[in-house]
Design a protein around this motif. Sequence first.
Motif, PDB file in Angstrom:
ATOM      1  N   GLU A  84      30.358  47.731  37.059  1.00 24.81           N
ATOM      2  CA  GLU A  84      29.589  48.311  38.161  1.00 24.81           C
ATOM      3  C   GLU A  84      30.218  47.912  39.494  1.00 24.81           C
ATOM      4  O   GLU A  84      30.606  46.758  39.669  1.00 24.81           O
ATOM      5  N   PRO A  85      30.317  48.840  40.460  1.00 24.44           N
ATOM      6  CA  PRO A  85      30.883  48.487  41.768  1.00 24.44           C
ATOM      7  C   PRO A  85      30.093  47.357  42.421  1.00 24.44           C
ATOM      8  O   PRO A  85      28.866  47.378  42.445  1.00 24.44           O
ATOM      9  N   HIS A  86      30.815  46.366  42.881  1.00 26.57           N
ATOM     10  CA  HIS A  86      30.195  45.206  43.527  1.00 26.57           C
ATOM     11  C   HIS A  86      30.442  45.235  45.025  1.00 26.57           C
ATOM     12  O   HIS A  86      29.514  45.213  45.814  1.00 26.57           O
ATOM     13  N   THR A  87      31.735  45.318  45.425  1.00 27.04           N
ATOM     14  CA  THR A  87      32.108  45.303  46.832  1.00 27.04           C
ATOM     15  C   THR A  87      33.421  46.063  46.998  1.00 27.04           C
ATOM     16  O   THR A  87      34.241  46.092  46.087  1.00 27.04           O
ATOM     17  N   ILE A  88      33.618  46.643  48.177  1.00 27.82           N
ATOM     18  CA  ILE A  88      34.856  47.347  48.488  1.00 27.82           C
ATOM     19  C   ILE A  88      35.627  46.522  49.508  1.00 27.82           C
ATOM     20  O   ILE A  88      35.057  46.044  50.486  1.00 27.82           O
ATOM     21  N   TYR A  89      36.939  46.362  49.268  1.00 29.51           N
ATOM     22  CA  TYR A  89      37.793  45.541  50.132  1.00 29.51           C
ATOM     23  C   TYR A  89      38.986  46.353  50.621  1.00 29.51           C
ATOM     24  O   TYR A  89      39.404  47.309  49.977  1.00 29.51           O
ATOM     25  N   ALA A  90      39.549  45.900  51.723  1.00 26.76           N
ATOM     26  CA  ALA A  90      40.737  46.553  52.273  1.00 26.76           C
ATOM     27  C   ALA A  90      41.982  46.208  51.460  1.00 26.76           C
ATOM     28  O   ALA A  90      42.951  46.950  51.475  1.00 26.76           O
ATOM     29  N   SER A  91      41.957  45.100  50.741  1.00 22.41           N
ATOM     30  CA  SER A  91      43.134  44.722  49.946  1.00 22.41           C
ATOM     31  C   SER A  91      42.708  44.074  48.641  1.00 22.41           C
ATOM     32  O   SER A  91      41.604  43.552  48.509  1.00 22.41           O
ATOM     33  N   ARG A  92      43.632  44.088  47.686  1.00 19.79           N
ATOM     34  CA  ARG A  92      43.406  43.463  46.384  1.00 19.79           C
ATOM     35  C   ARG A  92      43.252  41.954  46.543  1.00 19.79           C
ATOM     36  O   ARG A  92      42.429  41.328  45.881  1.00 19.79           O
ATOM     37  N   ALA A  93      44.039  41.360  47.451  1.00 21.32           N
ATOM     38  CA  ALA A  93      43.966  39.912  47.670  1.00 21.32           C
ATOM     39  C   ALA A  93      42.579  39.499  48.157  1.00 21.32           C
ATOM     40  O   ALA A  93      42.043  38.477  47.720  1.00 21.32           O
ATOM     41  N   ASP A  94      41.984  40.300  49.036  1.00 21.91           N
ATOM     42  CA  ASP A  94      40.638  39.989  49.520  1.00 21.91           C
ATOM     43  C   ASP A  94      39.626  40.054  48.379  1.00 21.91           C
ATOM     44  O   ASP A  94      38.730  39.217  48.278  1.00 21.91           O
ATOM     45  N   ALA A  95      39.765  41.050  47.520  1.00 19.54           N
ATOM     46  CA  ALA A  95      38.841  41.192  46.390  1.00 19.54           C
ATOM     47  C   ALA A  95      38.965  40.010  45.438  1.00 19.54           C
ATOM     48  O   ALA A  95      37.965  39.439  45.003  1.00 19.54           O
ATOM     49  N   ARG A  96      40.193  39.618  45.140  1.00 21.65           N
ATOM     50  CA  ARG A  96      40.410  38.499  44.224  1.00 21.65           C
ATOM     51  C   ARG A  96      39.933  37.185  44.834  1.00 21.65           C
ATOM     52  O   ARG A  96      39.411  36.330  44.128  1.00 21.65           O
ATOM     53  N   ALA A  97      40.101  37.030  46.131  1.00 24.83           N
ATOM     54  CA  ALA A  97      39.615  35.815  46.792  1.00 24.83           C
ATOM     55  C   ALA A  97      38.096  35.744  46.719  1.00 24.83           C
ATOM     56  O   ALA A  97      37.524  34.664  46.569  1.00 24.83           O
ATOM     57  N   ASP A  98      37.448  36.902  46.789  1.00 24.76           N
ATOM     58  CA  ASP A  98      35.988  36.912  46.746  1.00 24.76           C
ATOM     59  C   ASP A  98      35.452  36.558  45.372  1.00 24.76           C
ATOM     60  O   ASP A  98      34.383  35.979  45.256  1.00 24.76           O
ATOM     61  N   THR A  99      36.200  36.856  44.316  1.00 24.25           N
ATOM     62  CA  THR A  99      35.723  36.496  42.980  1.00 24.25           C
ATOM     63  C   THR A  99      35.600  34.986  42.839  1.00 24.25           C
ATOM     64  O   THR A  99      34.777  34.509  42.069  1.00 24.25           O
ATOM     65  N   ALA A 100      36.402  34.232  43.605  1.00 18.61           N
ATOM     66  CA  ALA A 100      36.315  32.770  43.563  1.00 18.61           C
ATOM     67  C   ALA A 100      34.962  32.302  44.084  1.00 18.61           C
ATOM     68  O   ALA A 100      34.439  31.284  43.632  1.00 18.61           O
ATOM     69  N   THR A 101      34.362  33.053  44.996  1.00 16.62           N
ATOM     70  CA  THR A 101      33.038  32.673  45.502  1.00 16.62           C
ATOM     71  C   THR A 101      31.948  32.989  44.489  1.00 16.62           C
ATOM     72  O   THR A 101      30.824  32.544  44.636  1.00 16.62           O
ATOM     73  N   HIS A 102      32.301  33.771  43.454  1.00 22.08           N
ATOM     74  CA  HIS A 102      31.334  34.132  42.412  1.00 22.08           C
ATOM     75  C   HIS A 102      31.619  33.416  41.096  1.00 22.08           C
ATOM     76  O   HIS A 102      31.181  33.865  40.048  1.00 22.08           O
ATOM     77  N   GLY A 103      32.413  32.348  41.144  1.00 19.79           N
ATOM     78  CA  GLY A 103      32.624  31.529  39.965  1.00 19.79           C
ATOM     79  C   GLY A 103      33.920  31.767  39.221  1.00 19.79           C
ATOM     80  O   GLY A 103      34.189  31.100  38.222  1.00 19.79           O
ATOM     81  N   MET A 104      34.736  32.702  39.635  1.00 23.70           N
ATOM     82  CA  MET A 104      36.027  32.946  38.985  1.00 23.70           C
ATOM     83  C   MET A 104      37.008  31.891  39.478  1.00 23.70           C
ATOM     84  O   MET A 104      37.052  31.617  40.667  1.00 23.70           O
ATOM     85  N   PRO A 105      37.798  31.278  38.608  1.00 21.96           N
ATOM     86  CA  PRO A 105      38.753  30.271  39.066  1.00 21.96           C
ATOM     87  C   PRO A 105      39.750  30.877  40.054  1.00 21.96           C
ATOM     88  O   PRO A 105      40.195  32.008  39.882  1.00 21.96           O
ATOM     89  N   ALA A 106      40.108  30.100  41.068  1.00 20.03           N
ATOM     90  CA  ALA A 106      41.027  30.598  42.095  1.00 20.03           C
ATOM     91  C   ALA A 106      42.414  30.854  41.525  1.00 20.03           C
ATOM     92  O   ALA A 106      43.134  31.719  42.009  1.00 20.03           O
ATOM     93  N   ASP A 107      42.784  30.127  40.466  1.00 21.27           N
ATOM     94  CA  ASP A 107      44.115  30.297  39.878  1.00 21.27           C
ATOM     95  C   ASP A 107      44.102  31.249  38.680  1.00 21.27           C
ATOM     96  O   ASP A 107      45.026  31.272  37.881  1.00 21.27           O
ATOM     97  N   HIS A 108      43.065  32.050  38.557  1.00 24.17           N
ATOM     98  CA  HIS A 108      42.937  32.993  37.443  1.00 24.17           C
ATOM     99  C   HIS A 108      44.110  33.975  37.439  1.00 24.17           C
ATOM    100  O   HIS A 108      44.492  34.500  38.474  1.00 24.17           O
ATOM    101  N   VAL A 109      44.682  34.185  36.267  1.00 28.46           N
ATOM    102  CA  VAL A 109      45.786  35.134  36.121  1.00 28.46           C
ATOM    103  C   VAL A 109      45.170  36.482  35.751  1.00 28.46           C
ATOM    104  O   VAL A 109      44.549  36.624  34.703  1.00 28.46           O
ATOM    105  N   TRP A 110      45.352  37.459  36.592  1.00 28.96           N
ATOM    106  CA  TRP A 110      44.796  38.787  36.372  1.00 28.96           C
ATOM    107  C   TRP A 110      45.726  39.559  35.444  1.00 28.96           C
ATOM    108  O   TRP A 110      46.921  39.644  35.670  1.00 28.96           O
TER     109      TRP A 110
END
Length: 152
Positions: A84-110
């Motif tokens: 489900e759509p959660h948030t829209i970002y201007a860049s992929r890096a911003d989206a991935r950084a935001d997942t860290a605020t939701h419990g995803m490890p910052a060093d997660h390999v996508w």
Amino acid sequence: MIRIVTRSRITQLEEDALAANAHAERAEAATSEVGEILGRAMEELSAAQQELLLKDIEIRRLREDMEGESMEGRTLTVLLHHGEPHTIYASRADARADTATHGMPADHVWQPCGERPAAAFTWRCEAFIYNAASNGFRRLHMPAPKTLGEAA
């Protein structure tokens, strides 16, 4: 008419006058203090209004810049949570950084998602690019078309 004033009455009147004078001095001091507080508040209000005006000007400038630019080739990244759509970002890096605020490890390999549905992932980033022909956004990476079986 003759009025007799006693010493105790004069003393009482003097005490009342001193009390009234002291009260008037306290009132003047309070008025002065309130005036100073009001003056500082007016200065702060003026500074806040100036700041608001500057921000309003900056917002207008950014809107004009944005409206003047072509959307062609622009990408947006949609962060999906369980598909489900959660948030829209201007860049992929911003989206991935935001997942860290939701419990995803910052060093997660996508990893590439492949053909698995978006709902199979807790967090997934999907890139979209502006398509001038449709005046909308389409997926940046379209899944490979599946071959259909032979017709009967």
